[in-house]
Structure formats: C-alpha cells, structure tokens
Design an enzyme around this catalytic site. Structure first.
Site, short mmCIF file in Angstrom:
data_model
loop_
_atom_site.label_atom_id
_atom_site.label_comp_id
_atom_site.label_asym_id
_atom_site.label_seq_id
_atom_site.Cartn_x
_atom_site.Cartn_y
_atom_site.Cartn_z
N ASP A 83 -0.81 6.00 -6.94
CA ASP A 83 -1.09 4.95 -5.96
C ASP A 83 -1.14 3.60 -6.65
O ASP A 83 -2.11 3.26 -7.33
CB ASP A 83 -2.43 5.23 -5.27
CG ASP A 83 -2.80 4.12 -4.28
OD1 ASP A 83 -1.89 3.42 -3.81
OD2 ASP A 83 -4.00 3.95 -4.01
N ASP A 93 0.84 -1.19 0.00
CA ASP A 93 0.00 0.00 0.00
C ASP A 93 0.88 1.24 0.00
O ASP A 93 1.43 1.62 1.02
CB ASP A 93 -0.90 -0.01 1.23
CG ASP A 93 -1.85 1.16 1.27
OD1 ASP A 93 -1.95 1.89 0.28
OD2 ASP A 93 -2.51 1.34 2.32
#
Length: 494
Positions: A318, A100
């Site tokens: 991301d 992440d």
C-alpha cells in the site's frame, strides 16, 4: 542527391520531434499532503493516521501512457502522503485527490457537500464538483449495471425518489463519506507509440461526495477527494484499460531522500533488475505471499502460517501507508536479530515504547540488510533506511534511530517506509507486482505497446524503441532551438 537529407540529420531531427512531443505532455503533479513545518508528530500519531487507511483496506491492452510528475517526501515526520490533480467536467475543473492504492473509487466533493472542509492546511484551494455546471455530466441510474455490481469498500444504495445510484464509505475509526455516482469527462494527455495525443478525454464514473465525517472533515490535510488505484471495476485504471485507452498496469518510483519526488505512470516501467511475485488470487487488495524474512542473510524463525492470506491476515502493498506494519510473530524475531548484530556497536534504548538506537555513525555502516522473500523467488532487499526512522540527535551528539516497523496482529502492510527508492510495477494483466531498487531521481523507460516499444517517463530525458536503440538526451529548450537552427541552415546548403 541535393533533395535528400543526410541520414544523421534525419535521425537527429526525428529524435528531436519525438522527444519534443514527449516533453510537451501535461503532467499531473503529486504534492505533499501535509505542511513542511509539521515536525511534532509522534509514532502513535502516525499509527493513528495509518489506521484510517487500514480501515479502508480491511473492508470489504495496448494503450497510451499517462505520466504523473511526483513531489513529496517519504519522511514520516513530514507525513508523506501524496495527491495528484485530475481534471473533470466540461469545462474542465481541477481537483486535488489523494492517491490510494487501498481503494477503488475516485470521488470528489460535491458543491452541496455537508460537513466538508472549506479550507486546507496544505496551501491549496479546495474545489467542489457541480454537475449542473458541466455540459457532459450524466446521472448513474439505479438500473445501471454499475449500481448493482459489488463495489469494494462501498455500500451501494438506490434512491427511488431520485433514481440515483448512491454509496456510503464507512471507515473503522468513524470517518466516512456518502454521496452518489456521476459520469463525466476525465481529461489527460496520453502518449500512443511515438505520438502525443494532447487533451485526450474519456467518460468515466466517479463519486460525488455529499457528506463527510470524522477525520475527513479536518482542514490540516484536506483535499478534494480520493483517487482509488485498486483493481476493482470502478477504479479509473480499470475503466480506462477496459476500453483500451491506457494499459492495465501502473508503476511508481518514490524518491526517499533529499527533496523527494519520483515517478508515477499509467504504464509498465521497464527495468532489467525488476523481480516479480504473483498477486494472491481473488483478493480485493494488492496481496502478496510473503514466505520468510532474513536479516544479514540468516532466515528468522518465523512460522510461515503467520503470513498466510485469509480474511483477517496477509501481506498488502500500500503506497498510501506512511509506516510499515509487521505481524507480531515476525516483528519480535526481526528486532531480536537486529539487536544481536548491532548491540556491540550501538546503544539500544526504548523510547515511548519504540525500539530505538543511539548511533554515532552512519546507520548504513552499522545495521544489517534485511530481505523479505516472496512467492516466485522474488526478494525485496531492505537497506537500514528502509526499516529505521531518524529521530534527531541526542545531547551527546549521537543520532537516534528507531525501528519503523510497527507490531500488529493479522495483516502485514508494506508502506512508503519500505517502498521508497524502488520501482514498483502493478501488472493487473499478469496479476503480479514487480520491484527493483532504483534511484528515483533518474528517468525510466515505460512500455507503450505489447511489442515493448517504449518511451521515457519521469524526467522525460531519454527515448527509444524496439526498432531504434539509439538514446537521445533531452536538452534544454534553448539548446534544442539552436540545434534546429543549425540543421535547417545545413539543409539549405545541401
């Protein structure tokens, strides 16, 4: 002289020794986060799962290289999220943790975790961390500077009864986790220069989750925790680089077609075609200054203010987001431009609120290139496959493709749909992100030292350095043993 080896023997043998050392490094495997037979998801379901990640996002050297072996696919209908294996504690136990880049902290489930999944639909065994079973585990006390520091996405608390530094992660959809920080040993293999340091270790601080709620409790995508790759002081890359154990830079190259896969390293991938754009200062996430978008070489009529970075808007890179999200001020002109170019040849349709097209030939031949232009003169060129998603074939035999960008307000997020088939370098020293289109099934060179000595990562098939530009292919082990046997026999007759 009979006692000296011929130069070519020395070169080949040294190369063999170095490449063998690289080849023997233990690799951390990234695996698909959802079963392969999960084909029934709609775009709104993918958006819902991405919203969980975005809720996390919107809340507020010279060292060794660690190489991760990547598996998985960017196909959103296989829900291409990725996780890796980390070894923690003494004796070490292995944990599967989701990668992440939108958060900082590494956390895993405690053995006493309440409401945590006990089985996983991923076909993996879930493990739970037990500090009492680790001889190197330590408590992070309330007086520790880490406990009083501002940590992104966490509400740090302290228990006066236990003197434990605790945390709470609360996400926008109601999902969350709470627990406490511990310090313990992280195990990995590092490559320093031309030497492999096997079974390296370092003491790090990470979270031990004692409670979970919402989406984190579901078994279909359950893993042992989350591995935050953010810039904060508690991220593993920050902890290791601060002590000079690894570089303060990491890179990935995610393969988007075929069986997927790719490369992930703690280190800087070196590639001549990489262009860099500076990170927006003082942001907790990987924010870039997106200036404009062009389709087929023509700039779109978008007010640059739509991309300006603030508390409620900006552009974030991301790698954990499945789709890509584009602010409405840019989404509408983008779709209009694509429609104008392809409408004579394809049939635009609307399917469940999504802009789609019936295409009778390859989309790469029919659809235009797009260019996202960033500060510093860096452009990200997107192929049609980087902004379109296949939906299968219609009754007439035409394939249906839909715009993969999702219209949002505020924050533009570049997820795997856009990032695949490109090298990405997150350079936290120079505060910049670089990228280049690349075949991620190939090997790459990774910088080891500030003098740009480098090794090969990914397939581990090439090695080189700034002092020796010869490249040596890594051969299968049986072939290498055969060559070594010939070399030793030749040496005996010198």
């Amino acid at each position: 002289m009979r006692g000296l080896w011929p130069p070519f023997v020395v070169i080949i043998l040294v190369s063999f020794m170095f490449v063998s050392a690289v080849y023997c490094a233990s690799l951390l495997h990234l695996e698909r986060a959802f079963p392969l037979n999960n084909h029934g998801l709609e775009l709104h379901q993918l958006r819902a799962r991405d919203r969980l990640r975005h809720a996390r996002l919107l809340q507020g050297f010279v060292g060794g290289v660690v190489d991760f072996s990547v598996q998985g696919s960017s196909d959103p209908y296989l829900v291409g999220l990725y996780f890796t294996k980390v070894k923690l504690g003494s004796p070490p136990r292995e944990f599967n943790v989701q990668i992440d880049t939108g958060s900082d902290v590494l956390w895993v489930c405690c053995n006493s975790c309440n409401n945590c999944p006990r089985t996983s639909g991923l076909g993996i065994q879930l493990n739970f961390f037990d500090s009492s079973s680790s001889s190197t585990a330590g408590q992070v006390r309330c007086s520790d500077p880490i406990c009083t520091s501002a940590v992104q996405t966490t509400a740090t608390q302290c228990s006066s009864q236990t003197d434990q530094c605790s945390y709470t992660f609360q996400y926008g959809d109601g999902s969350g986790t709470s627990g406490y920080y511990v310090s313990d040993t992280l195990y990995f293999d590092a490559i320093l220069g031309q030497s492999l340091i096997d079974n390296s270790s370092a003491l790090i601080v990470f979270g031990c989750s004692a409670y979970q709620s919402g989406d984190l409790t579901k078994t279909d995508k359950a893993v042992d925790g989350i591995f935050g790759f953010g810039q904060g002081e508690l991220s593993v890359i920050s902890q290791l680089s601060t002590r000079g154990i690894t570089p303060r830079v990491f890179s990935h190259c995610l393969k988007g077609d075929g069986s997927g896969g790719g490369i992930l390293v703690l280190g800087e991938i070196l590639e001549p075609g990489i262009v860099y754009s500076p990170l927006v200062p003082s942001q907790p996430h990987y924010n870039l200054n997106l200036l404009s978008i062009a389709v087929n070489g023509q700039l779109l009529p978008i007010d640059p203010a739509a991309f300006a970075t603030s508390n409620s808007q900006g552009t974030i890179v991301d790698s954990g987001t499945t789709l890509a999200y584009l602010v409405a001020e840019a989404y509408d002109p983008f779709v209009s431009a694509v429609n104008a170019i392809v409408s004579p040849s394809v049939t635009p349709i609307t399917s469940k609120g999504n802009q789609c097209y019936l295409v009778s030939t390859s989309v790469s031949q029919m659809f235009p290139l797009a260019s996202f232009n960033f500060a510093g003169g860096a452009s990200m060129v997107l192929k049609p496959e980087d902004y379109l998603i296949p939906f299968g074939s219609s009754e007439g035999g035409s394939a249906m493709w839909c715009i993969g960008f999702q219209k949002v307000q505020g924050v533009t997020i570049l997820g795997d749909l856009v990032l695949k088939d490109k090298i990405f370098v997150y350079d936290l020293v120079k505060q910049r992100i670089g990228w280049a289109n690349y075949d991620c099934s190939l090997s790459v060179n990774v910088s080891v030292t500030s003098s740009k000595d480098f090794i090969n990562a990914g397939q581990l098939s090439v090695s080189s350095s700034s002092r020796d530009i010869m490249l040596f292919e890594l051969l299968p082990l049986t072939v290498m043993v055969f060559l070594m046997h010939i070399l030793l026999l030749e040496f005996q007759f010198l």
